[in-house]
Scaffold this motif. Structure first.
Motif, PDB file in Angstrom:
ATOM      1  N   UNK A   1      47.373 -49.107 -30.473  1.00 47.28           N
ATOM      2  CA  UNK A   1      47.509 -50.333 -31.261  1.00 47.28           C
ATOM      3  C   UNK A   1      46.221 -50.617 -32.009  1.00 47.28           C
ATOM      4  N   UNK A   2      46.324 -50.699 -33.320  1.00 49.57           N
ATOM      5  CA  UNK A   2      45.194 -51.111 -34.141  1.00 49.57           C
ATOM      6  C   UNK A   2      45.182 -52.631 -34.138  1.00 49.57           C
ATOM      7  N   UNK A   3      44.124 -53.195 -33.588  1.00 50.84           N
ATOM      8  CA  UNK A   3      44.013 -54.651 -33.507  1.00 50.84           C
ATOM      9  C   UNK A   3      43.304 -55.193 -34.739  1.00 50.84           C
ATOM     10  N   UNK A   4      43.662 -56.409 -35.119  1.00 48.17           N
ATOM     11  CA  UNK A   4      42.920 -57.073 -36.181  1.00 48.17           C
ATOM     12  C   UNK A   4      41.466 -57.210 -35.760  1.00 48.17           C
ATOM     13  N   UNK A   5      40.592 -57.369 -36.738  1.00 46.23           N
ATOM     14  CA  UNK A   5      39.154 -57.426 -36.472  1.00 46.23           C
ATOM     15  C   UNK A   5      38.731 -58.475 -35.478  1.00 46.23           C
ATOM     16  N   UNK A   6      39.525 -59.534 -35.310  1.00 46.84           N
ATOM     17  CA  UNK A   6      39.141 -60.601 -34.394  1.00 46.84           C
ATOM     18  C   UNK A   6      39.848 -60.576 -33.048  1.00 46.84           C
ATOM     19  N   UNK A   7      40.784 -59.669 -32.860  1.00 44.35           N
ATOM     20  CA  UNK A   7      41.625 -59.693 -31.652  1.00 44.35           C
ATOM     21  C   UNK A   7      40.828 -59.575 -30.363  1.00 44.35           C
ATOM     22  N   UNK A   8      39.961 -58.606 -30.261  1.00 44.90           N
ATOM     23  CA  UNK A   8      39.237 -58.384 -29.012  1.00 44.90           C
ATOM     24  C   UNK A   8      37.978 -59.235 -28.893  1.00 44.90           C
ATOM     25  N   UNK A   9      37.826 -60.195 -29.797  1.00 42.23           N
ATOM     26  CA  UNK A   9      36.727 -61.157 -29.662  1.00 42.23           C
ATOM     27  C   UNK A   9      37.102 -62.226 -28.641  1.00 42.23           C
ATOM     28  N   UNK A  10      38.387 -62.405 -28.434  1.00 42.05           N
ATOM     29  CA  UNK A  10      38.905 -63.400 -27.504  1.00 42.05           C
ATOM     30  C   UNK A  10      38.743 -62.865 -26.073  1.00 42.05           C
TER      31      UNK A  10
ATOM     32  N   UNK B   1      26.854 -61.044 -41.878  1.00 46.15           N
ATOM     33  CA  UNK B   1      26.490 -61.919 -40.754  1.00 46.15           C
ATOM     34  C   UNK B   1      27.615 -61.921 -39.700  1.00 46.15           C
ATOM     35  N   UNK B   2      28.853 -61.996 -40.164  1.00 47.64           N
ATOM     36  CA  UNK B   2      30.008 -61.957 -39.265  1.00 47.64           C
ATOM     37  C   UNK B   2      30.061 -60.610 -38.535  1.00 47.64           C
ATOM     38  N   UNK B   3      29.857 -59.534 -39.272  1.00 52.05           N
ATOM     39  CA  UNK B   3      29.827 -58.189 -38.690  1.00 52.05           C
ATOM     40  C   UNK B   3      28.787 -58.137 -37.568  1.00 52.05           C
ATOM     41  N   UNK B   4      27.587 -58.613 -37.859  1.00 53.86           N
ATOM     42  CA  UNK B   4      26.503 -58.574 -36.867  1.00 53.86           C
ATOM     43  C   UNK B   4      26.795 -59.457 -35.659  1.00 53.86           C
ATOM     44  N   UNK B   5      27.433 -60.585 -35.885  1.00 50.62           N
ATOM     45  CA  UNK B   5      27.733 -61.494 -34.770  1.00 50.62           C
ATOM     46  C   UNK B   5      28.842 -60.938 -33.873  1.00 50.62           C
ATOM     47  N   UNK B   6      29.700 -60.097 -34.422  1.00 52.87           N
ATOM     48  CA  UNK B   6      30.813 -59.539 -33.649  1.00 52.87           C
ATOM     49  C   UNK B   6      30.442 -58.272 -32.880  1.00 52.87           C
ATOM     50  N   UNK B   7      29.437 -57.556 -33.332  1.00 50.59           N
ATOM     51  CA  UNK B   7      29.113 -56.234 -32.772  1.00 50.59           C
ATOM     52  C   UNK B   7      28.913 -56.276 -31.254  1.00 50.59           C
ATOM     53  N   UNK B   8      28.093 -57.187 -30.759  1.00 48.39           N
ATOM     54  CA  UNK B   8      27.841 -57.263 -29.314  1.00 48.39           C
ATOM     55  C   UNK B   8      29.101 -57.643 -28.540  1.00 48.39           C
ATOM     56  N   UNK B   9      29.963 -58.448 -29.151  1.00 54.48           N
ATOM     57  CA  UNK B   9      31.201 -58.848 -28.480  1.00 54.48           C
ATOM     58  C   UNK B   9      32.145 -57.647 -28.375  1.00 54.48           C
ATOM     59  N   UNK B  10      32.242 -56.871 -29.457  1.00 56.25           N
ATOM     60  CA  UNK B  10      33.055 -55.651 -29.396  1.00 56.25           C
ATOM     61  C   UNK B  10      32.544 -54.737 -28.286  1.00 56.25           C
ATOM     62  N   UNK B  11      31.233 -54.578 -28.216  1.00 56.01           N
ATOM     63  CA  UNK B  11      30.639 -53.721 -27.176  1.00 56.01           C
ATOM     64  C   UNK B  11      30.974 -54.234 -25.783  1.00 56.01           C
ATOM     65  N   UNK B  12      30.859 -55.527 -25.611  1.00 59.28           N
ATOM     66  CA  UNK B  12      31.113 -56.142 -24.300  1.00 59.28           C
ATOM     67  C   UNK B  12      32.576 -55.996 -23.871  1.00 59.28           C
ATOM     68  N   UNK B  13      33.489 -56.113 -24.820  1.00 60.22           N
ATOM     69  CA  UNK B  13      34.911 -56.131 -24.498  1.00 60.22           C
ATOM     70  C   UNK B  13      35.597 -54.768 -24.583  1.00 60.22           C
ATOM     71  N   UNK B  14      34.866 -53.726 -24.948  1.00 60.44           N
ATOM     72  CA  UNK B  14      35.484 -52.409 -25.054  1.00 60.44           C
ATOM     73  C   UNK B  14      35.156 -51.560 -23.833  1.00 60.44           C
ATOM     74  N   UNK B  15      36.007 -50.574 -23.602  1.00 59.85           N
ATOM     75  CA  UNK B  15      35.761 -49.624 -22.515  1.00 59.85           C
ATOM     76  C   UNK B  15      35.161 -48.326 -23.052  1.00 59.85           C
ATOM     77  N   UNK B  16      35.336 -48.083 -24.345  1.00 66.63           N
ATOM     78  CA  UNK B  16      34.808 -46.887 -25.001  1.00 66.63           C
ATOM     79  C   UNK B  16      34.257 -47.298 -26.363  1.00 66.63           C
TER      80      UNK B  16
END
Length: 165
Positions: free
Chosen positions: A73-82, A129-144
């Protein structure tokens, strides 16, 4: 196994996801497409008439409904921020793959896309700025996490190899 692809707008989740699903012999879906079909509205219409919080709630419900299915599943850019959505994916044993692509590459792909309300209403600097603010959240919420700098086929193969490890 459910595989969720996350990352910034324009990182290639849909393109790579279709190829990875084919290589894995499973289905593919795009959560944005599912939202559009479910609500019978375009994404700009949803943002305009219902607002971004409503869109994000619907997005979370769609992601949770995919847990346990054999699909990429390709998630929208904000999906895994939640955090709740990411937790649901983890608890279901899904792989959450962060497609890490430099901002400039993403920006070149999305800059003229009128179907992305956040892009339409933001400057390049705001998007970075949005890209940079999301990067750490993507890292935190991903398994790979995968740096996807190759072709779509090469990037799909990276996903497949990482999942088979």
């Amino acid at each position: 196994m459910t595989v969720f692809l996350c990352g910034f707008m324009g990182c290639g989740k849909s393109t790579i996801g279709k190829l990875a699903a084919k290589k894995l012999g499973c289905g593919f879906c795009d959560t944005d497409d599912l939202i559009v079909r479910t609500l019978e509205m375009t994404i700009p219409e949803i943002f305009e008439k219902k607002g971004e919080p409503f869109f994000r709630l619907t997005e979370a419900e769609i992601v949770k409904s995919l847990c346990g299915k054999t699909t990429v599943a390709a998630c929208g850019g904000g999906a895994m921020l939640n955090p709740d959505t990411a937790r649901a994916a983890r608890e279901a044993g899904a792989a959450v793959v962060y497609i890490d692509v430099p901002f400039e590459v993403c920006y070149e792909r999305i800059k003229d896309d009128t179907n992305r309300p956040i892009v339409v209403s933001s400057t390049k600097e705001q998007l970075e700025e949005l890209y940079n603010s999301r990067k750490d959240i993507y890292l935190k919420h991903s398994t790979i996490r995968l740096e996807c700098s190759g072709s779509p086929v090469e990037n799909a193969e990276l996903i497949v190899r990482s999942l088979r490890k």
